[in-house]
Design a protein around this motif. Structure first.
Motif, PDB file in Angstrom:
ATOM      1  N   SER A  83      -1.716  22.786  23.033  1.00  0.00           N
ATOM      2  CA  SER A  83      -1.357  24.107  22.492  1.00  0.00           C
ATOM      3  C   SER A  83      -0.886  24.063  21.054  1.00  0.00           C
ATOM      4  O   SER A  83      -0.420  25.068  20.521  1.00  0.00           O
ATOM      5  N   VAL A  84      -0.974  22.900  20.410  1.00  0.00           N
ATOM      6  CA  VAL A  84      -0.415  22.757  19.057  1.00  0.00           C
ATOM      7  C   VAL A  84      -1.380  21.997  18.142  1.00  0.00           C
ATOM      8  O   VAL A  84      -1.975  21.001  18.541  1.00  0.00           O
ATOM      9  N   SER A  85      -1.517  22.495  16.909  1.00  0.00           N
ATOM     10  CA  SER A  85      -2.191  21.775  15.820  1.00  0.00           C
ATOM     11  C   SER A  85      -1.192  21.646  14.678  1.00  0.00           C
ATOM     12  O   SER A  85      -0.435  22.587  14.406  1.00  0.00           O
ATOM     13  N   VAL A  86      -1.168  20.502  14.036  1.00  0.00           N
ATOM     14  CA  VAL A  86      -0.227  20.280  12.930  1.00  0.00           C
ATOM     15  C   VAL A  86      -1.007  20.034  11.639  1.00  0.00           C
ATOM     16  O   VAL A  86      -1.861  19.147  11.578  1.00  0.00           O
ATOM     17  N   ILE A  87      -0.706  20.831  10.618  1.00  0.00           N
ATOM     18  CA  ILE A  87      -1.323  20.692   9.292  1.00  0.00           C
ATOM     19  C   ILE A  87      -0.224  20.337   8.302  1.00  0.00           C
ATOM     20  O   ILE A  87       0.774  21.052   8.200  1.00  0.00           O
ATOM     21  N   LYS A  88      -0.401  19.226   7.581  1.00  0.00           N
ATOM     22  CA  LYS A  88       0.652  18.770   6.662  1.00  0.00           C
ATOM     23  C   LYS A  88       0.155  18.786   5.223  1.00  0.00           C
ATOM     24  O   LYS A  88      -0.909  18.248   4.909  1.00  0.00           O
ATOM     25  N   LEU A  89       0.958  19.401   4.358  1.00  0.00           N
ATOM     26  CA  LEU A  89       0.681  19.422   2.925  1.00  0.00           C
ATOM     27  C   LEU A  89       1.919  18.940   2.173  1.00  0.00           C
ATOM     28  O   LEU A  89       3.041  19.064   2.665  1.00  0.00           O
ATOM     29  N   ALA A 139      -6.851  31.783  21.440  1.00  0.00           N
ATOM     30  CA  ALA A 139      -6.862  30.681  22.421  1.00  0.00           C
ATOM     31  C   ALA A 139      -5.443  30.239  22.774  1.00  0.00           C
ATOM     32  O   ALA A 139      -5.255  29.224  23.464  1.00  0.00           O
ATOM     33  N   HIS A 140      -4.422  30.983  22.295  1.00  0.00           N
ATOM     34  CA  HIS A 140      -3.000  30.661  22.532  1.00  0.00           C
ATOM     35  C   HIS A 140      -2.659  29.249  22.043  1.00  0.00           C
ATOM     36  O   HIS A 140      -1.959  28.496  22.719  1.00  0.00           O
ATOM     37  N   LYS A 141      -3.192  28.923  20.863  1.00  0.00           N
ATOM     38  CA  LYS A 141      -2.885  27.630  20.250  1.00  0.00           C
ATOM     39  C   LYS A 141      -2.134  27.871  18.947  1.00  0.00           C
ATOM     40  O   LYS A 141      -2.587  28.646  18.092  1.00  0.00           O
ATOM     41  N   THR A 142      -0.972  27.240  18.814  1.00  0.00           N
ATOM     42  CA  THR A 142      -0.119  27.431  17.640  1.00  0.00           C
ATOM     43  C   THR A 142      -0.441  26.399  16.569  1.00  0.00           C
ATOM     44  O   THR A 142      -0.549  25.201  16.861  1.00  0.00           O
ATOM     45  N   ILE A 143      -0.578  26.870  15.338  1.00  0.00           N
ATOM     46  CA  ILE A 143      -0.770  25.955  14.201  1.00  0.00           C
ATOM     47  C   ILE A 143       0.560  25.823  13.467  1.00  0.00           C
ATOM     48  O   ILE A 143       1.161  26.825  13.062  1.00  0.00           O
ATOM     49  N   ILE A 144       1.028  24.588  13.322  1.00  0.00           N
ATOM     50  CA  ILE A 144       2.269  24.316  12.585  1.00  0.00           C
ATOM     51  C   ILE A 144       1.890  23.824  11.190  1.00  0.00           C
ATOM     52  O   ILE A 144       1.275  22.768  11.038  1.00  0.00           O
ATOM     53  N   PHE A 145       2.253  24.616  10.173  1.00  0.00           N
ATOM     54  CA  PHE A 145       2.008  24.224   8.783  1.00  0.00           C
ATOM     55  C   PHE A 145       3.289  23.602   8.226  1.00  0.00           C
ATOM     56  O   PHE A 145       4.323  24.276   8.144  1.00  0.00           O
ATOM     57  N   VAL A 146       3.210  22.331   7.851  1.00  0.00           N
ATOM     58  CA  VAL A 146       4.365  21.640   7.261  1.00  0.00           C
ATOM     59  C   VAL A 146       4.126  21.542   5.758  1.00  0.00           C
ATOM     60  O   VAL A 146       3.181  20.887   5.305  1.00  0.00           O
TER      61      VAL A 146
END
Length: 417
Positions: A83-89, A139-146
């Motif tokens: 349920s989670v995707s992590v995007i790091k910048l 799709a009830h998937k949360t994207i975490i933007f760091v």
């Protein structure tokens, strides 16, 4: 290779722990009031409730912002693996809007096994990201933007921040934007249009409390009670650590260090250095190890500068200090030379130099920033007549002279009176 002895094994174990931020910050995250708990609640709430959130993690470098975030992300991925995707910048690498959008698109493609086009334009990447936010939301998937070094993203046009936060206004999107910055005023850098879309949640990372430090030390120094360590050694090591940490001298030492270096990262470096001084024969730490670590980390440039002074330069510094004691509010090279001559005449010292030699020594002290001109005005005056001031305290001067290899005894005496 011979079998690793208990001393080497414990040394390597503790060093390994100190180099692992997630291990270091785990005991600091147990409280319900900890920053870990606060951030975990916000992230978990976004996932379970299907809502959008934005938050800033603020505090000095080394205070644990990234380490606590990594703990939260790691635990969240374990709890909600699908349920989670992590995007790091990072603002130091991706502060340019075009570069940032391309990097987000690349990470999203990698995460969802899509083909990434290096040739895609800014607008194409922007539309792709908005579409992915919508699809992940459905799709009830949360994207975490760091966004590490968050303040760097706020230096330019802030198009990235606006686009992300604006896309999160959509009912279908499901995302969390987490900014990390050592600037406490990072949110004040935001443009009005960005600020209106930001939630203004902030978590401050403060110096660890006494209870947290005690918990951390226990966590770091406790050896595992397994067959790899002799039972007698474990109990002996534990008793020694308990004896050190309960000693008032250790507590004073720790307080002295934390007054100058209050972050967890600084404390970890201090402990690492102390552990490196451990006696490998006994395999035990001692109070002396921590004293040696404190001494090696307390670099004092002013004292080092005094220790490197010539005898003539020491005379000039003492003369300036004596003029300050006499409450002479303003003095220059000429008045310092008069004081220098007074000392020579009173004590018949053998160390007496011509005025032009003293002037060179005077300039040398100024170049090394031990002394400086008292004010920027009056630059038309020659150096001899411009008011001067000391950039070191009386205690620093006294301490530096006492540790100087060639300091005449008369100078120390003159300072004492």
């Amino acid at each position: 290779m011979g079998k690793e002895n208990p001393a080497e094994k414990s040394l390597n174990l503790i060093r390994g722990r100190l180099c692992d931020p997630t291990f270091v910050f785990r005991p600091l995250s147990s409280s319900s009031e900890s920053n870990y708990s606060k951030l975990k609640f916000i992230v978990s709430n976004s996932i379970t409730e299907g809502c959008n959130n934005s938050i800033l993690l603020l505090g000095p470098r080394g205070s644990g912002k990234s380490a606590v975030l990594d703990l939260v992300v790691s635990d969240t991925l374990e709890e909600y693996p699908d349920s989670v995707s992590v995007i790091k910048l990072n603002g130091l690498l991706h502060s340019d809007d075009n570069c940032a959008f391309k990097e987000i698109a690349r990470q999203l493609c990698m995460e969802h096994h899509l083909l990434f086009s290096k040739m895609a334009s800014f607008d194409e990447n922007s539309q792709f990201i908005i579409a992915m936010l919508r699809e992940c939301g459905l799709a009830h998937k949360t994207i975490i933007f760091v966004l590490d070094e968050f303040d760097m993203f706020a230096q330019g046009k802030q198009r990235l921040l606006y686009s992300l936060l604006d896309a999160m206004q959509s009912v279908t999107s499901q995302a969390v934007v987490i900014g990390i910055s050592s600037r406490l005023d990072a949110d004040q850098l935001l443009e009005k249009r960005v600020r209106s879309r930001f939630s203004h949640r902030k978590i401050l990372f403060l110096p660890p409390s006494r209870e947290e430090i005690e918990s951390l030390l226990e966590h770091l120094f406790s050896l595992p009670a397994d067959s790899s360590f002799p039972i007698g050694y474990i109990s002996q090591f534990s008793e020694k650590i308990k004896s050190i940490t309960s000693d008032t001298r250790f507590k004073d030492m720790l307080r002295t260090f934390l007054n100058a270096n209050s972050t967890v990262n600084s404390l970890v470096k201090f402990i690492f250095r102390a552990v490196s001084f451990m006696n490998m024969e006994s395999g035990l730490l001692s109070l002396e190890n921590f004293k040696a670590a404190l001494s090696s980390m307390q670099r004092q440039p002013k004292l080092e500068a005094i220790r490197d002074c010539s005898v003539l330069e020491l005379y000039l510094l003492v003369c300036m200090r004596r003029l300050e004691v006499k409450e002479q509010s303003s003095y220059n090279f000429i008045s310092v030379m008069k004081e220098y001559k007074t000392i020579h005449d009173s004590f018949q010292t053998s160390d007496y130099y011509a005025q032009n030699v003293c002037l060179r020594a005077f300039e040398h002290l100024r170049e090394r920033e031990v002394i400086s001109y008292a004010e920027t005005r009056g630059q038309t005056q020659t150096g001899e007549y411009r008011p001067m001031k000391l950039l070191i305290s009386a205690s620093e001067l006294h301490q530096g002279m006492r540790s100087h290899a060639c300091c005449p005894a008369i100078l120390v005496k003159l300072l004492d009176h």
